[in-house]
Design a protein around this motif. Sequence first.
Motif, PDB file in Angstrom:
ATOM      1  N   TYR A 139       2.942   4.061  -1.773  1.00 37.98           N
ATOM      2  CA  TYR A 139       3.038   4.760  -3.297  1.00 37.98           C
ATOM      3  C   TYR A 139       4.546   5.275  -3.588  1.00 37.98           C
ATOM      4  O   TYR A 139       5.313   5.326  -2.455  1.00 37.98           O
ATOM      5  N   GLU A 152       2.883  10.179   7.357  1.00 41.37           N
ATOM      6  CA  GLU A 152       3.145   9.753   5.587  1.00 41.37           C
ATOM      7  C   GLU A 152       4.197  10.563   5.300  1.00 41.37           C
ATOM      8  O   GLU A 152       3.875  11.056   3.903  1.00 41.37           O
ATOM      9  N   TYR A 192       6.588   8.155  -5.269  1.00 40.44           N
ATOM     10  CA  TYR A 192       6.657   9.413  -5.475  1.00 40.44           C
ATOM     11  C   TYR A 192       8.059   9.902  -6.157  1.00 40.44           C
ATOM     12  O   TYR A 192       9.049   9.628  -5.771  1.00 40.44           O
ATOM     13  N   ARG A 239       6.457   6.632  -0.186  1.00 35.80           N
ATOM     14  CA  ARG A 239       5.836   7.215   1.029  1.00 35.80           C
ATOM     15  C   ARG A 239       5.467   6.057   2.030  1.00 35.80           C
ATOM     16  O   ARG A 239       4.472   5.392   1.573  1.00 35.80           O
ATOM     17  N   ASN A 293       0.752  -1.299   0.082  1.00 34.46           N
ATOM     18  CA  ASN A 293       0.051   0.007   0.262  1.00 34.46           C
ATOM     19  C   ASN A 293       0.872   1.225   0.008  1.00 34.46           C
ATOM     20  O   ASN A 293       0.252   2.193   0.505  1.00 34.46           O
TER      21      ASN A 293
END
Lengths: 113, 113
Positions: B32, B99, B34, B91, B30
């Motif tokens: 991400y 986060e 970036y 992240r 889960n």
Amino acid sequence: DTGVSQDPRHKITKRGQNVTFRCDPISEHNRLYWYRQTLGQGPEFLTYFQNEAQLEKSRLLSDRFSAERPKGSFSTLEIQRTEQGDSAMYLCASSLARRNTIYFGEGSWLTVV
Amino acid sequence: DAKTTQPTSMDCAEGRAANLPCNHSTISGNEYVYWYRQIHSQGPQYIIHGLKNNETNEMASLIITEDRKSSTLILPHATLRDTAVYYCIVRVASEGGSEKLVFGKGTKLTVNP
């Protein structure tokens, strides 16, 4: 301009003096971050606010550093009794909510002489 | 510590595609990916982010491998103004719920005329 605003952009101070930086986040962004960046390194996390609550602090944030965000709007980062090692760029960032993009300001450069 | 590894530097010819690789072998399901970039003396600029699928916006494309252990940022037609340090960031959630972004040293991309 509706981005993250930081002031002052540049500050030269003598060792031992106190300095304060201000950050105005993007309107309605309830999350606010402070980072520090020294030459040749990526930004390092210092602290995080959700609204007016300071929820996370890095071990980098010594007792001489204090950050506030009264009323959950602008934030200030104060460094007391500055040392030469505090010379760096101090970055502020904000985001609207969890998992939303974090946007950075242009930074405040501190030089301690 | 940053969860990503990137080459220290890369060169690209103006007008050609710039492909910047990133390894994130310990990424969780889960989390991400970036990408930000930082032009000298400015604050980091958001480029793009993704979870599983490839993403494209007006600035760049992000290709994420099926196992999510690596990704590539593509600048389709690099210009001299794309010369910058590019940061690939995973992240992660943290105790305070911030986060926050954990930066590494990034890749210094130089676009040559």
